[in-house]
Design a protein around this motif. Structure first.
Motif, short mmCIF file in Angstrom:
data_model
loop_
_atom_site.label_atom_id
_atom_site.label_comp_id
_atom_site.label_asym_id
_atom_site.label_seq_id
_atom_site.Cartn_x
_atom_site.Cartn_y
_atom_site.Cartn_z
N GLN A 119 0.83 -1.18 -0.13
CA GLN A 119 -0.04 0.03 0.02
C GLN A 119 0.94 1.16 -0.07
OE1 GLN A 119 -3.49 0.34 -0.20
NE2 GLN A 119 -2.88 2.58 -0.47
N ALA A 120 1.97 1.34 0.79
CA ALA A 120 2.93 2.39 0.89
C ALA A 120 3.28 2.82 -0.67
CB ALA A 120 3.84 2.27 1.74
N THR A 121 3.78 1.67 -1.03
CA THR A 121 4.37 2.07 -2.73
C THR A 121 3.24 2.53 -3.57
OG1 THR A 121 5.32 -0.11 -2.24
CG2 THR A 121 5.79 0.68 -4.44
N LEU A 122 1.98 2.07 -3.55
CA LEU A 122 1.01 2.29 -4.30
C LEU A 122 0.64 3.89 -4.17
CD1 LEU A 122 -1.20 1.59 -6.48
CD2 LEU A 122 -2.60 0.98 -4.71
N ILE A 123 0.45 4.11 -2.97
CA ILE A 123 0.25 5.60 -2.63
C ILE A 123 1.52 6.69 -3.16
CG2 ILE A 123 0.96 5.96 -0.07
CD1 ILE A 123 -2.55 6.89 -1.52
N ARG A 124 2.74 6.03 -3.04
CA ARG A 124 3.91 6.94 -3.27
C ARG A 124 3.94 7.13 -4.65
NH1 ARG A 124 9.02 6.59 0.54
NH2 ARG A 124 7.50 6.67 2.29
N PHE A 125 3.67 5.84 -5.52
CA PHE A 125 3.56 6.15 -6.95
C PHE A 125 2.46 6.95 -7.32
CE2 PHE A 125 6.57 2.76 -8.95
CZ PHE A 125 7.44 2.67 -8.05
N TYR A 126 1.41 6.76 -6.83
CA TYR A 126 0.06 7.45 -7.31
C TYR A 126 0.40 8.94 -7.25
CZ TYR A 126 -4.68 9.20 -6.92
OH TYR A 126 -5.94 9.77 -7.14
N VAL A 127 0.76 9.39 -5.86
CA VAL A 127 1.02 10.90 -5.73
C VAL A 127 2.25 11.42 -6.59
CG1 VAL A 127 1.78 12.66 -3.95
CG2 VAL A 127 0.15 10.61 -3.37
N LEU A 128 3.14 10.54 -6.92
CA LEU A 128 4.21 11.19 -7.83
C LEU A 128 3.52 11.13 -9.23
CD1 LEU A 128 7.22 9.04 -6.77
CD2 LEU A 128 7.10 11.26 -6.65
N HIS A 129 2.87 10.33 -9.76
CA HIS A 129 2.11 10.06 -10.88
C HIS A 129 1.21 11.10 -11.36
CE1 HIS A 129 1.40 8.15 -14.68
NE2 HIS A 129 -0.13 8.18 -14.60
N VAL A 130 0.43 11.44 -10.39
CA VAL A 130 -0.42 12.51 -10.51
C VAL A 130 -0.37 13.87 -9.97
CG1 VAL A 130 -2.44 10.85 -10.40
CG2 VAL A 130 -2.20 12.20 -8.36
N ILE A 131 0.74 14.14 -9.23
CA ILE A 131 0.97 15.61 -8.96
C ILE A 131 2.41 15.85 -9.14
CG2 ILE A 131 1.08 17.14 -7.00
CD1 ILE A 131 -0.94 15.42 -5.45
N PHE A 132 3.14 15.22 -8.57
CA PHE A 132 4.65 15.72 -8.52
C PHE A 132 5.37 15.84 -9.93
CE2 PHE A 132 4.07 15.11 -4.10
CZ PHE A 132 4.48 16.53 -3.72
N LEU A 133 5.24 14.53 -10.53
CA LEU A 133 5.89 14.54 -11.91
C LEU A 133 5.13 15.37 -13.07
CD1 LEU A 133 6.73 10.73 -11.54
CD2 LEU A 133 8.28 12.57 -11.43
N PRO A 134 3.91 14.96 -13.18
CA PRO A 134 3.33 15.97 -14.23
C PRO A 134 3.65 17.52 -13.87
CG PRO A 134 1.51 14.74 -12.95
CD PRO A 134 3.00 14.36 -12.32
#
Ligand code: HEM
Length: 446
Positions: free
Chosen positions: A208-223
């Protein structure tokens, strides 16, 4: 009786007064007005150098990359409303998008195909910029194309990471194991590797910790980061006086260095002093070689953006998005492959051991650290290593850059060959199989 008052013909409305922006300005003045009076068109300079619009100079790959990024944002927004970033519900929500939501399958396919294409198109854009020596400066003042190249290197890394973080979100077997293999490559960095992996995963295992990290990176920080760098990238192109081709054409036609432009000094209330940030792009002085951005440039941008949207939309109708069994840490697929753009690294990581005398360098260290490190460093500092003359800027395969172009193309060919082998010719236990050879039947639990 008084004479009839003279009626003057009403003036044609200015471009900015029309409810919709006109594609056909009737004068240079109107074309200039169209740029300054429209929020979106502010992006463009009033005039551009005509030869840099040639289709066979840039192939418009940068514009196509930007169009794909825009399409990813647009198709990502509805997905954002439907996807649930929880290990219990992620798979089900993607399944709903695929099979229940009206046109959900199509939006998902558009997003997926645009993501894969973006990695490929940004890479091709990098290859084009290298082969045309377009990170080199010409005669214009204040040019720093080398910094736009460095920004580009960061942007391609962000693009790869954006795609990689999106890979995990469906939480199926493909996602889970591709990210397992991908992050294992990172853990081969000596000393800090396992910590880097742990930081990325938010623990020792993908959870779960990985999924939420990847999700936040994917939808906020990286774009967000990529969008900001894209704006900087475009601004730099304007500051640099347009594409490198402009400088080249000027050198070709005048064969002498342009005199430096006049910069004005100013003071603001006697407090701040400075010189005006006027960039004299020597190329734009040659009025017979320039055209109005509206509509020569804008029309081409429209064609590239709409063409890119059309290609992806059509492909999405025919290429289904994969969704395998839900992620299961107990069942390792054989072979387990990283996403395709990391397969050249996986090929080296899995299959190479180099012996130099009594030293042995194992594949993980070579593929995970040494090679990417050397390639990335060389790529970043290349504009400063390239000593070819100014005339080589903006020219395809300039004679003075023969050797560096050859080395670059050999490296590109090796990366492509390894990617193809990793994608199509590696079977169970990473054994080599020709595409027409059948793989042996294996138990799935290994
Ligand atoms: C998300 C990724 C990127 C986007 C959206 C993007 C966008 C663009 C656009 C729209 C242009 C104008 C010319 C054209 O359309 O080809 C351009 C030019 C340029 N780009 Fe990129 N770019 C990206 C990545 C890169 C990368 C990876 C590099 C190199 C490492 C790079 C270096 C440059 C340079 C040096 C120019 C000026 C080229 C010239 O003067 O001919 N860009 N970019």
């Amino acid at each position: 009786m008084s004479a009839k008052p003279e009626t003057s013909k009403p003036e044609a409305p200015g471009v900015h007064e029309k409810p919709f922006w006109s594609l056909r300005p009737k004068s240079d003045r109107q074309a200039g007005d169209a740029v300054v009076s429209n929020f979106l068109l502010h992006w463009f300079p009033a005039k551009v150098y005509k030869p840099s619009l040639d289709w066979n100079y840039s192939f418009w790959l940068g514009t196509a990359s930007a169009a794909l990024f825009l399409l990813l944002v647009l198709s990502g927004l509805p997905l954002l409303l439907l996807y649930v970033p929880s290990v219990e519900r992620a798979y089900g929500s993607v399944k709903d998008i695929e099979f229940v939501v009206t046109f959900g399958w199509w939006i998902r396919a558009v997003h997926r195909i645009a993501a894969h294409l973006m990695v490929a198109v940004v890479f091709l854009h990098l290859v084009r910029v290298f082969l045309t020596g377009a990170y080199k400066n010409g005669t214009g003042r204040g040019q720093h194309r080398e910094w736009n190249w460095v920004m580009g290197v960061v942007m391609i890394l962000l693009t790869l990471f954006l795609s990689f973080t999106g890979y995990l979100l469906p939480w199926d077997q493909l996602a889970y194991w591709a990210v397992t293999v991908g992050t294992n490559i990172a853990s081969s960095i000596p000393f800090v590797g396992p910590d880097v992996r742990e930081l990325l995963l938010g623990g020792r295992t993908i959870d779960q910790a990985t999924l939420i990290r990847f999700y936040v990176l994917h939808v906020i920080f990286l774009p967000g980061g990529l969008g900001a760098l894209l704006a900087y990238h475009m601004w730099r192109i304007r500051k640099d006086g347009g594409l490198a081709k402009a400088d080249r054409e000027v050198l070709e036609t005048t064969r002498k260095e342009a005199a430096p432009g006049k910069t004005k000094t100013y003071t603001l209330l006697g407090v701040a002093r400075g010189t005006s940030p006027l960039v004299r792009a020597s190329s734009l002085e040659r009025s017979e070689l320039t055209v109005n951005s509206v509509n020569d440039l804008v029309r081409r941008v429209y064609i590239v953006v709409l063409g890119t949207f059309a290609v992806v939309s059509i492909l999405a109708c025919f290429i289904p998005s994969p969704l395998e069994e839900p992620a299961n840490p107990m069942i390792t697929p054989n072979p387990a492959k990283a996403p395709w753009y990391f397969l050249w690294l996986q090929e080296i990581v899995t299959d190479t051991t180099v012996k130099i005398g009594s030293f042995t360098i194992n594949g993980a260290f070579l593929g995970g650290v040494i090679l990417p490190g050397i390639l990335l460093t060389a790529l970043t500092v290349w504009p400063w290593l390239d000593k070819s003359p100014m005339e080589a800027a903006g020219a395809w395969f300039h004679a003075s850059r023969k050797r560096q172009n050859a080395i670059f193309l050999i490296v590109v060919a090796i990366i492509l060959a390894f990617t193809i082998v990793g994608t199509f010719m590696r079977g169970p236990y990473w054994h080599f199989f020709w595409p027409w050879q059948a793989w042996p039947e294996l138990p799935t639990r290994i």
